[in-house]
Each structure stands twice: as structure tokens, then as C-alpha cells.
Design an enzyme around this catalytic site. Structure first.
Site, PDB file in Angstrom:
ATOM      1  N   ASP A   1       0.736  -1.169   0.021  1.00  0.00           N
ATOM      2  CA  ASP A   1      -0.040  -0.136   0.065  1.00  0.00           C
ATOM      3  C   ASP A   1       0.912   1.302   0.074  1.00  0.00           C
ATOM      4  O   ASP A   1       2.046   1.327   0.349  1.00  0.00           O
ATOM      5  CB  ASP A   1      -0.891   0.101   1.305  1.00  0.00           C
ATOM      6  CG  ASP A   1      -1.848  -0.920   1.362  1.00  0.00           C
ATOM      7  OD1 ASP A   1      -2.228  -1.423   0.169  1.00  0.00           O
ATOM      8  OD2 ASP A   1      -2.594  -1.328   2.296  1.00  0.00           O
TER       9      ASP A   1
ATOM     10  N   TYR B   1       6.745  -9.534   7.049  1.00  0.00           N
ATOM     11  CA  TYR B   1       6.507  -8.095   7.221  1.00  0.00           C
ATOM     12  C   TYR B   1       6.813  -7.831   8.600  1.00  0.00           C
ATOM     13  O   TYR B   1       6.961  -8.727   9.602  1.00  0.00           O
ATOM     14  CB  TYR B   1       4.915  -7.813   7.124  1.00  0.00           C
ATOM     15  CG  TYR B   1       4.550  -7.770   5.586  1.00  0.00           C
ATOM     16  CD1 TYR B   1       4.587  -6.626   4.886  1.00  0.00           C
ATOM     17  CD2 TYR B   1       3.997  -8.893   5.078  1.00  0.00           C
ATOM     18  CE1 TYR B   1       4.351  -6.424   3.564  1.00  0.00           C
ATOM     19  CE2 TYR B   1       3.353  -8.707   3.857  1.00  0.00           C
ATOM     20  CZ  TYR B   1       3.542  -7.518   2.918  1.00  0.00           C
ATOM     21  OH  TYR B   1       3.065  -7.265   1.620  1.00  0.00           O
TER      22      TYR B   1
END
Lengths: 275, 275
Positions: A59, A113
């Protein structure tokens, strides 16, 4: 001299410098910067023709240290990374693997992540307990932007630890849904602040109740994508000197921002209303 | 209710967000941002009419934690800083003093600059010796951009210390010449790297020889200007929350940049030329 075929390339980018990773008309993104560079150096004709694919979409605001793209090219492998780094300002290519014709970087064994949350007195033990609730196969409907996809996913592990002013949260899974990491982190943050309980988390993981917010994009970094490849490390051109310079600037900037924070706290301490 | 008169305000700004501190047509600078805000909130009519003056001009890229401006205004002092911070994105006002009509912030008792140099094995002891050479009344012709000014100046003190990956250099004087700090720092850096000797420094301070370079602007912060004022600390509005958020982002960014540096060093370590 020239190896023809398909290659995978590991690349990194600072998400705050882009409007997201994916190509979007009129927006500067990590993908568009990469494609520009690939075309400029003559490594590809177009994204479609050379089957350009990226392992993970991130994103707007999210950074990556270990994203991967694959592309068909007859550019000399030994020189590709340095050439790309010379024509990309903000995308850094640092490893390369030769891959089969049918290789897609989207089919990964695992993705890792890391989220950086500001520490402000959260209950870390409770957060670690909460993290356990997410591990294994779970229903993530309330922890993603579903985009019409199946929301059952298997999360390999979540670990968290405090490092100074930060809580560092590592999350691993084969596949993530959109916004999934940021929604999990937001729920853990609320838990740590005592704003929700473990029961709320469990209900949410059964699809009951409401979503628990979305942590800001800037804290998130895609650390690595495991594709089971053997990476090679050809020369990266200007990358080391750019990295040294940026690390230095980041240190100076942190000093400045900490100074500003100190001043604003000092100013609150000496606040006087008698003027 | 309303105090009419002249006020001095302490302000901070991140130099990387501006094209310098001074007003310049068509460029976004710390001064132009401040003036915009002062006019927008109705505190002044114009820079000239309200005798807007700034203590220190800083070059493009240089930050400030303690610069000072003075202005004639009848805006309520108690509310001025919060109002300015609400309409300035990147300039942070945090202290205020009521000053006489004839007050100019350019006439300071002292100025304190801090430079952040990357540490790369320099000889710190030699640099400290070199720093002593600059203290007291000296001829700074080769250590400034003279702009036609007298180049004899008195430097109160230079101290330096290593802090992790940085060498932090504090320099104090009543008045500085343009580029003076950055030129002194560059000379000390060359000395620490063994590229020039103490003798070269001494000659340069007698106006002999050549200039010894200019350290990059981004390492420099104007820490404070001593005007002998008694500062008051009215409310600063959104400044504390902005400062907290920016400090967090700076921490996350440093982590990312350190990660990038690690990767680029790792990539050099595993460099292979067999592909």
C-alpha cells in the site's frame, strides 16, 4: 556472454517516496519507477511483452527491503542491477536469480512483514498473548480489505518485542490479504492499551463484532519473500554509497526530530498562562 | 486583554523541507512559510510594516531548533504560537518574549550551531586539537563566503565528541559568517582523515593556502540564539503531537535506511562474478 531468459530481482524502496507499489496512471510508484528504468536501460520493451511480475503489492506509504520482481530479458545479468540502480532514484536492486520460463514471484513459500509501532506504555505481555490468537489457520474477514477474496488464511507466526521507543512486530505467512498486517497490528495495539480485551480479539477472529482499526502505513516494511531461489550478488553500482548517505541523513533527521520533541515537551513543562 | 507591542518568537524547522530560510521569490522557505502564517492569522499586515526580522539566516538544507524572529503585533500573545502552528505545516513556534520597540534579533549575545558528521574512523583527538586552532579571534577569510564583509571573527568554543555513527560538533560564537560552520567542519573532517595536517589549518587561518571544502548543509542545525530574553511558554497547539509523530517516523525511517545499508553491505560480501 549474454544469458537470455527470465530473471528474478530483489529490490528495496522507501514507501514514503511513492504513491504505493502498483502501477497507477499519473502516480509515481515503485513499479512505475522500476519499469521506467527497465525500459530506459533497454532490458525490456514493455511490462506485458516481457512478463513483468512483482511478488507483493504494498500500500501507499509501505516500504520494502525484500520485494521481488521477475522479467524476461536478454540484458547481461552481471550488469543489470548496477544499470537499474543508475537510472532508479528510489528503488534499489541488490540480488538476482535465474529462474525458469514459467516462474511467477507471486507463488511464494512465505512472506515476512515487520511493523514498527510507537511504544507508549502498552502491556507487551498481553499483546504477545493476543498475537498467539492469530497464529494458525484463521478467519481474517475482520482483519483485511477482502476485495472479494477468500478470507481464511494461515499465519505462521507473530512475534513482538520492545526496542527503545518502538515495538517491533514480525509477522510471517505464505499469503496475506490486503491491509491484513496493519489491521492485526492495530488490534494488538488496542489490546496493549487496554481498549479491547482478549475476548474481543477471539470474537473478531470468529467474524463477530467490528473491525479494530488500521495501523498507519508508514510503520510497515516488507522484509523478505521466500521463493526458494538461490540468489546471486552481482555489482549494484551506486547502491552502497546511496545507502550510506541516506542512513547518515536518517540519523541526522532523527536527532533533529528528537530535539523538536524535547523542545515541545520542555515548552509544555514551563507552560505559563500569565502573559 | 490584548497586549500591543513587539514580540520575539522562538521557532524550529526541518531544513530539508525548505529551499533555505530567507524569503526568495517563488521558493518555499522557512521565512515565507512564517510570513504566510503571520498574515493568515491576522497577526501582521506585511513583513515591512510590522518590522519582521529573523535572528539567523540559514542556508538551503540547514535546520533550526532555536531560531528567533521579532515582529510588531497586537495579536493576543497567549494564543499566537498555537495559531501560527495551526497554519504552518513545517515551522514550529514554541516560545515567546515581549521585547522593546527597538529590539532586533540580529544583535545576539551568542549563537550555537551543531554539526552532525558521519563517523568513518577519523582521528578524533587530532580533530579536537584542530578545533582549538579556531577558538578566539581569528581570520576566517578562507572559512567563509565573505560577501564583502570583514572576516575577522571571534569563536567562543568548538567541542566535538563521537556518538555512535556520528561525530557531533558544537560551535559557539556571537556572529558567524556565511558557510563558516560548514567550512570549519570540512577542514576538521579532512584533518581527522589525515588528508590535511595541523600546519595546513594554521596557515589557512592566516589566510594562506586554499579553502578546505564545504560540509553538506543537511548535517547542520542552528541550536539556539542567545538574546538575553526571558522566554515564556504559552500553548503551542498541535506542536507536541506533530513532534511525536515526526520523531516516530524518523525512528522508523532510520530502521529502514539501516536495513538498506545492511543489505547493500551483505550484497557486497556475497558478490559473485560467475554469472
Amino acid at each position: 556472454m549474454t544469458s537470455v531468459g527470465r530473471v528474478a530481482v530483489k529490490f528495496a524502496y522507501d514507501g514514503t517516496r511513492f504513491m504505493g507499489s502498483q502501477r497507477q496512471p499519473g502516480e509515481r510508484t515503485a513499479e512505475s519507477e522500476l519499469l521506467c528504468a527497465l525500459i530506459k536501460v533497454g532490458a525490456i520493451i514493455s511490462a506485458d511483452e516481457n512478463r513483468f511480475r512483482v511478488a507483493s503489492r504494498t500500500d501507499r506509504g509501505v516500504s520494502a527491503l525484500g520485494n521481488v520482481f521477475a522479467v524476461d530479458t536478454d540484458f547481461r545479468h552481471q550488469e543489470l542491477l548496477a544499470a537499474l540502480n543508475a537510472s532508479c532514484e528510489d528503488v534499489h536492486c541488490y540480488a538476482l536469480a535465474e529462474v525458469p520460463k514459467n516462474f511467477s514471484p507471486r507463488r511464494a513459500r512465505g512472506r515476512w512483514y515487520r511493523y514498527h509501532l510507537p511504544y507508549r506504555g502498552q502491556d507487551l505481555e498481553l499483546m504477545a498473548q493476543g498475537a498467539k490468537e492469530f497464529e494458525g489457520e484463521r478467519e481474517f474477514r475482520l482483519f483485511c480489505k477482502p476485495d472479494g477474496k477468500v478470507t481464511l488464511r494461515t499465519l505462521s507466526s507473530i512475534t513482538l518485542r520492545r526496542e527503545g521507543e518502538l515495538i517491533v512486530i514480525d509477522i510471517r505467512a505464505r499469503e496475506f490479504l490486503r491491509n491484513m498486517v496493519r489491521r492485526i497490528v492495530s488490534a494488538l495495539d488496542l489490546l496493549g492499551q487496554g481498549k479491547v480485551g482478549l475476548e474481543d480479539l477471539r470474537s473478531a477472529l470468529e467474524g463477530q463484532g467490528r473491525s479494530m482499526g488500521l495501523a498507519e502505513a508508514e510503520g510497515l516494511v516488507l522484509m523478505d519473500v521466500d521463493l526458494g531461489l538461490e540468489w546471486k550478488y552481482p555489482a549494484t553500482g551506486r547502491m552502497p554509497s546511496v545507502a550510506r548517505k541516506r542512513a547518515h541523513r536518517a540519523r541526522v533527521n532523527l536527532r533533529f526530530q528528537e530535539g523538536l520533541l524535547e523542545i515541545s515537551e520542555l515548552a509544555s513543562k514551563f507552560r505559563n498562562n500569565d502573559i
